[in-house]
Design an enzyme around this catalytic site. Structure first.
Site, mmCIF file in Angstrom:
data_model
loop_
_atom_site.group_PDB
_atom_site.id
_atom_site.type_symbol
_atom_site.label_atom_id
_atom_site.label_comp_id
_atom_site.label_asym_id
_atom_site.label_seq_id
_atom_site.Cartn_x
_atom_site.Cartn_y
_atom_site.Cartn_z
ATOM 1 N N ARG A 26 -2.763 1.561 -7.701
ATOM 2 C CA ARG A 26 -2.629 2.049 -6.328
ATOM 3 C C ARG A 26 -3.902 1.803 -5.524
ATOM 4 O O ARG A 26 -5.008 1.962 -6.032
ATOM 5 C CB ARG A 26 -2.264 3.534 -6.304
ATOM 6 C CG ARG A 26 -0.813 3.710 -6.671
ATOM 7 C CD ARG A 26 -0.325 5.132 -6.580
ATOM 8 N NE ARG A 26 1.033 5.181 -7.089
ATOM 9 C CZ ARG A 26 2.121 5.089 -6.318
ATOM 10 N NH1 ARG A 26 2.010 4.985 -5.010
ATOM 11 N NH2 ARG A 26 3.321 5.120 -6.853
ATOM 12 N N TRP A 27 -3.682 1.455 -4.279
ATOM 13 C CA TRP A 27 -4.778 1.185 -3.346
ATOM 14 C C TRP A 27 -4.916 2.401 -2.437
ATOM 15 O O TRP A 27 -3.920 2.917 -1.922
ATOM 16 C CB TRP A 27 -4.438 -0.070 -2.539
ATOM 17 C CG TRP A 27 -5.428 -0.437 -1.490
ATOM 18 C CD1 TRP A 27 -6.763 -0.208 -1.492
ATOM 19 C CD2 TRP A 27 -5.139 -1.130 -0.282
ATOM 20 N NE1 TRP A 27 -7.330 -0.715 -0.360
ATOM 21 C CE2 TRP A 27 -6.360 -1.294 0.398
ATOM 22 C CE3 TRP A 27 -3.966 -1.634 0.290
ATOM 23 C CZ2 TRP A 27 -6.442 -1.928 1.628
ATOM 24 C CZ3 TRP A 27 -4.048 -2.274 1.503
ATOM 25 C CH2 TRP A 27 -5.275 -2.425 2.160
ATOM 26 N N HIS A 28 -6.143 2.853 -2.252
ATOM 27 C CA HIS A 28 -6.397 4.085 -1.493
ATOM 28 C C HIS A 28 -7.134 3.741 -0.214
ATOM 29 O O HIS A 28 -8.267 3.281 -0.248
ATOM 30 C CB HIS A 28 -7.202 5.067 -2.349
ATOM 31 C CG HIS A 28 -6.535 5.361 -3.645
ATOM 32 N ND1 HIS A 28 -6.845 4.682 -4.813
ATOM 33 C CD2 HIS A 28 -5.542 6.215 -3.951
ATOM 34 C CE1 HIS A 28 -6.064 5.123 -5.788
ATOM 35 N NE2 HIS A 28 -5.273 6.057 -5.294
ATOM 36 N N SER A 29 -6.478 3.991 0.902
ATOM 37 C CA SER A 29 -7.074 3.662 2.191
ATOM 38 C C SER A 29 -7.393 4.966 2.919
ATOM 39 O O SER A 29 -6.541 5.550 3.607
ATOM 40 C CB SER A 29 -6.120 2.798 3.013
ATOM 41 O OG SER A 29 -6.765 2.406 4.199
#
Ligand code: BDR
Ligand code: CA
Length: 312
Positions: free
Chosen positions: A237-240
């Site tokens: 997962r990518w966390h922005s």
């Protein structure tokens, strides 16, 4: 006079700042009245340059950009170039924007715009709080003119990202954060732990980035390094961070769980400097000054991001 909510963003672009800005550009219910630029993810020269370039790519040269403080209020700090690239935008070697920043200092622009939009202004802080702290020192009556203040920063149970206990935006300039958290009677906080709970799958993001828009094309390039770093260090997962804060700012009714508590900034701890100390049990008798975002509608968040990237 427009019915739109005036929106002022203080930011240090930064790959996730850029995504948040694209979301703001794409929102029709808010009028973006300016970007005030902080140092943080990388040095001020780069963060200003990046903000100007993003406006150009998105066709939003109507949005004025104001350069702010190049250093934290008191102590030097280490940037986050290891995440965002040496230039803050993934080191893709883009051509600088044709336009330059306005002559007015960011702190003065914050104060002027707070008067022009007194009582209606939505202020969103996506970087270290240096510019806003300076504005407060120049004019402590600022909070009285801000309708709502949303901050991306902190780690509400001290699960930090830049140190064991502290989150980057607060740790970069703890004194500024202290000034700001003391001065505003109420702020909305999207902290790092909320961010970790709202990652999107890299595989999904990769499909959004295939959109046939100049925004998606540019964002795909500038975010590549960060996404690779994130996949290597944090998994699928990518966390922005700034994008989540912007979702909460633009569409607060997407919040599914909030908590209100007193929050103070640790300035002195040898291991905990820059930590956001949430008085969960209200032991110190101070009033609640922060509304903490605990859970946001994930589907709504992802739809906002996707729409911002696909926008023509
Ligand atoms: C925050 O720090 C910066 O690196 C990001 O742009 C975000 O504002 C996350 O801790
Ligand atoms: Ca940021």
């Amino acid at each position: 006079m427009t019915d739109k909510i005036p929106l002022l963003i203080d930011t240090d672009p930064g790959v996730d700042d850029a995504l948040a800005l694209l979301m703001a550009f794409n929102d029709t219910r808010h009028a973006l009245v300016g970007l005030t630029i902080a140092a943080g993810n990388v040095g001020l020269d780069h963060t200003v340059r990046n903000a100007l370039k993003l406006c150009e790519v998105a066709g939003r040269e109507d949005v004025p950009v104001y350069a702010g403080c190049a250093e934290p209020l008191l102590h030097p700090a280490v940037d986050a170039a290891h995440v965002h690239g040496l230039d803050g935008f993934g080191d893709i070697g883009f051509e600088p924007a044709a336009r330059g920043a306005e002559a007015e200092h960011a702190a003065l622009a914050i104060l002027r715009l707070s008067h022009e939009h007194a009582g209606r202004l939505l202020l969103v802080a996506l970087g270290p709080l240096t510019n806003i702290a300076l504005a407060l020192k120049l004019d402590p009556s600022l909070p009285g003119r801000v309708h709502r203040f949303v901050v991306m920063g902190g780690a509400v149970t001290a699960h930090g990202n830049i140190t064991a206990a502290a989150e980057f935006n607060i740790a970069f300039d703890p004194e500024a954060a202290h000034v700001v958290f003391q001065a505003f009677p109420r702020l909305d906080l999207a902290d790092w732990e909320a961010v970790i709970a709202h990652g999107f799958l890299h595989t999904r993001a990769a499909t959004w980035l295939q959109a046939e828009s100049s925004r998606a094309r540019f964002y795909d390039r500038i975010s590549m390094k960060t996404r690779n770093w994130s996949a290597d260090s944090r998994g699928e997962r990518w966390h922005s961070a700034d994008a989540l804060a912007m979702a909460y700012a633009l569409e607060p009714d997407g919040a599914q769980e909030l908590a209100e508590r007193p929050v103070a900034i640790e300035l002195a701890g040898t291991l905990t400097r820059g930590a956001t100390i949430v008085d969960w049990n209200r032991q110190h008798g101070r009033p609640d000054n922060a509304r903490l975002l605990m859970r946001y509608d994930q589907q709504r968040f992802e739809t906002l991001v996707q729409a911002a990237l696909a926008a023509i």
